[in-house]
Design an enzyme around this catalytic site. Structure first.
Site, short mmCIF file in Angstrom:
data_model
loop_
_atom_site.label_atom_id
_atom_site.label_comp_id
_atom_site.label_asym_id
_atom_site.label_seq_id
_atom_site.Cartn_x
_atom_site.Cartn_y
_atom_site.Cartn_z
N TYR A 158 0.85 -1.22 0.00
CA TYR A 158 0.00 0.00 0.00
C TYR A 158 0.88 1.26 0.00
CZ TYR A 158 -2.74 -3.67 2.44
OH TYR A 158 -3.33 -4.84 2.84
N TRP A 186 -8.10 6.08 6.82
CA TRP A 186 -8.18 5.82 8.26
C TRP A 186 -6.81 5.51 8.87
CZ3 TRP A 186 -11.08 1.30 11.10
CH2 TRP A 186 -10.66 0.04 10.66
N TYR A 189 0.12 0.06 -7.20
CA TYR A 189 -1.06 -0.40 -6.45
C TYR A 189 -2.24 -0.46 -7.41
CZ TYR A 189 -4.90 -0.59 -3.10
OH TYR A 189 -6.01 -0.97 -2.40
N GLN A 201 -13.22 5.90 4.08
CA GLN A 201 -12.96 4.89 5.11
C GLN A 201 -13.54 5.39 6.43
OE1 GLN A 201 -8.65 3.99 4.87
NE2 GLN A 201 -9.27 1.89 4.41
N ASP A 208 -12.10 -5.10 4.82
CA ASP A 208 -12.43 -5.32 3.42
C ASP A 208 -13.22 -6.58 3.06
OD1 ASP A 208 -10.68 -3.26 3.59
OD2 ASP A 208 -9.29 -3.99 2.09
N ARG A 261 -4.96 -13.16 1.10
CA ARG A 261 -5.60 -11.98 0.50
C ARG A 261 -7.02 -12.35 0.04
NH1 ARG A 261 -3.96 -7.10 1.09
NH2 ARG A 261 -5.08 -6.63 -0.83
N GLU A 267 0.88 -7.08 9.83
CA GLU A 267 -0.41 -6.49 9.47
C GLU A 267 -1.54 -7.18 10.26
OE1 GLU A 267 -1.15 -6.89 5.29
OE2 GLU A 267 -2.81 -5.46 5.27
C1 9WN Z 1 -7.93 -1.35 0.50
C2 9WN Z 1 -4.15 0.26 4.20
C3 9WN Z 1 -5.44 -0.52 4.06
C4 9WN Z 1 -6.26 -0.54 5.36
C5 9WN Z 1 -7.45 -1.49 5.26
C6 9WN Z 1 -6.92 -2.87 4.85
C7 9WN Z 1 -6.19 -2.77 3.52
C8 9WN Z 1 -6.73 -2.02 1.15
C9 9WN Z 1 -6.29 -3.19 0.30
O1 9WN Z 1 -5.11 -1.85 3.63
O2 9WN Z 1 -7.13 -2.37 2.50
O3 9WN Z 1 -8.29 -0.19 1.21
O4 9WN Z 1 -5.83 -2.95 -0.84
O5 9WN Z 1 -6.42 -4.35 0.72
O6 9WN Z 1 -7.96 -3.79 4.77
O7 9WN Z 1 -8.10 -1.56 6.51
O8 9WN Z 1 -6.74 0.75 5.63
O9 9WN Z 1 -3.42 -0.18 5.29
#
Ligand code: 9WN
Length: 445
Positions: A33, A39, A86, A112, A173, A209, A412
């Site tokens: 990410y 959030w 991403y 979020q 998610d 995932r 995580e």
């Molecule tokens: C989609 C960033 C985010 C968290 C979420 C978590 C994950 C993203 C993804 O990562 O979600 O928003 O691509 O899987 O589920 O809670 O904010 O850390």
């Protein structure tokens, strides 16, 4: 459990946040990410405020600077330096098709959970008075606008229960909570435009995932939002995933309370956020409480029925003290039962809080939000339990999270039975949870 070295955990957590600080905000993770998340930015600010309040203020300012002019605070603020890393990225979202999106930065077109006002309050409390005031004077109107967006754009039934329109908006998610509402989308009648996932074959095993079938639905929703230029009423007419989530709304109650106290601090009128907090609390209690099961449930607006799943999310109303004493006790007994790893089932035979009841068919100890222990949910639930007077249980949940981090590093998420680390690591949000936790309570473990 070996002795916990809390000073060392604090030092390691600060180091992780420092290593992911990219000048204006914390990068959510290196590989998976690589942008700013809505959030997570709030959680980062809570962690950063414990030792670098200047960075906490910068983190929140960076996010709120990407706010849309209708008030939406985006799930992702894209960093152009990590373009293509991403999916769905800035091009697939194409926020520029909306008349409301900012022109200086590209974002996603969803939201979020609204933790930012809670984070702003902690940041103000941990900043010098002069800097706190300057920060708050600028950010308060934006936070108010953000909450107003939720009540104006996301509450067409005028129930004071804003909906989420994508599972990613919940933060949890692929929780089984979303499965029935996702079934409203008939994939056999839809050609999802081709795409390539970027989260697979990275540093996380694919089985941890969400599935491809889930992604088809996630991406179909993204494409539809873009097609309707992120116009909320057009989206309401043309998509069919709309859910009233007790966790999202309990966070909103708590955030409204934080906003009201920030208003008082500034000498502003607190009555709007106070009223929102009261009305949303009441709405959660009246619409989302399932008397038969004695728990809170999500509400599928399209099917007009409750989605009754035994997930950690059903305990969320603890957070905003929405429950009566009797409901609180029923929820407590359920949360402290074998399905969620009770206090007497120790040491290390299970870890609290599994995000899904371990005795349910859909429980999966290793798959993302379908069972594993996460810092976000532990943090929210332990705070709620404390507020409702269940201090021992709150401390047990906090201790479990600190012990998992101590034993396996800042992952995580974690397997609630084996305790082993899952997902990506190091995960800066877990570092932020630890810092805020350690700054909020005195522990003698
Ligand atoms: C989609 C960033 C985010 C968290 C979420 C978590 C994950 C993203 C993804 O990562 O979600 O928003 O691509 O899987 O589920 O809670 O904010 O850390």
């Amino acid at each position: 459990m070996g002795k916990l070295n809390l000073d060392s955990l604090k030092y390691q957590a600060e180091e992780i946040l420092d290593n992911h600080w990219i000048g204006e905000h914390v990068k959510a993770t290196d590989q998976l990410y690589p942008h700013q998340w809505g959030w997570d930015a709030g959680w980062f600010a809570m962690g950063l405020s414990t030792y670098r309040p200047d960075r906490a203020r910068a983190e929140l300012n960076h996010l709120m600077d990407a706010q849309w002019d209708n008030g939406l605070v985006p799930q992702i603020v894209f960093n152009p330096n990590y373009k293509g890393e991403y999916f769905p990225g800035a091009d697939r979202w194409d926020s520029t098709v909306s008349q409301h999106s900012p022109s200086h930065v590209r974002t996603s077109g969803i939201i979020q959970p609204p933790v930012q006002a809670i984070a702003a309050k902690k940041t103000v409390e941990r900043s010098d008075e002069k800097e706190a005031r300057e920060f708050l004077e600028a950010i308060y109107p934006k936070l108010l606008r953000w909450h107003e967006y939720l009540y104006v754009e996301r509450d067409p039934l005028q129930e004071y229960l804003p909906y989420i329109r994508h599972p990613w908006e919940s933060g949890l998610d692929n929780s089984p909570d979303w499965d029935p509402a996702l079934e409203n989308i008939d994939l056999s009648k839809i050609d999802v435009e081709p795409y390539q996932r970027k989260d697979l074959n990275k540093d996380v095993p694919n089985e941890q995932r969400p599935s491809d079938e889930k992604y088809d639905r996630y991406i179909h929703l993204v494409d539809t939002f873009r097609r309707y230029q992120y116009d909320e009423s057009a989206i309401y007419d043309h998509t069919n995933f709309f859910v009233q989530d007790p966790l999202f709304n309990a966070i909103l109650v708590k955030a409204n309370q934080a906003l009201a106290s920030l208003a008082k601090w500034l000498g502003e009128d607190p009555r709007r956020p106070e009223r929102w907090a009261e009305l949303t609390s009441l709405a959660i209690r009246t619409k989302l409480w399932n008397n038969e099961k004695s728990r809170f449930v999500c509400w599928d607006i399209v099917a007009n029925r409750g989605i009754d799943k035994p997930s950690a999310l059903s305990f969320a109303p603890f957070l905003a003290e929405i429950v009566t004493k009797v409901e609180a006790q029923t929820m407590y007994e359920s949360l402290n039962s074998v399905g969620y790893c009770p206090m007497d089932q120790r040491e290390e035979t299970c870890w609290s809080v599994p995000t899904y009841n371990m005795h349910s068919e859909e429980f999966d100890p290793d798959n993302y939000w379908r069972g594993p222990v996460w810092g976000y949910t532990n943090r929210l639930l332990s705070q709620g339990l404390r507020d409702c007077g269940y201090i021992d249980k709150a401390r047990a949940i906090e201790k479990d999270f600190l012990a998992l981090v101590n034993k396996y590093g800042f992952s995580e998420y974690y397997d609630p039975i084996e305790g082993c680390p899952l997902g990506t690591s190091p995960f800066p949000t877990s570092a932020a949870h630890v810092l805020d936790l350690l700054a909020s309570h005195d522990y003698q473990f």
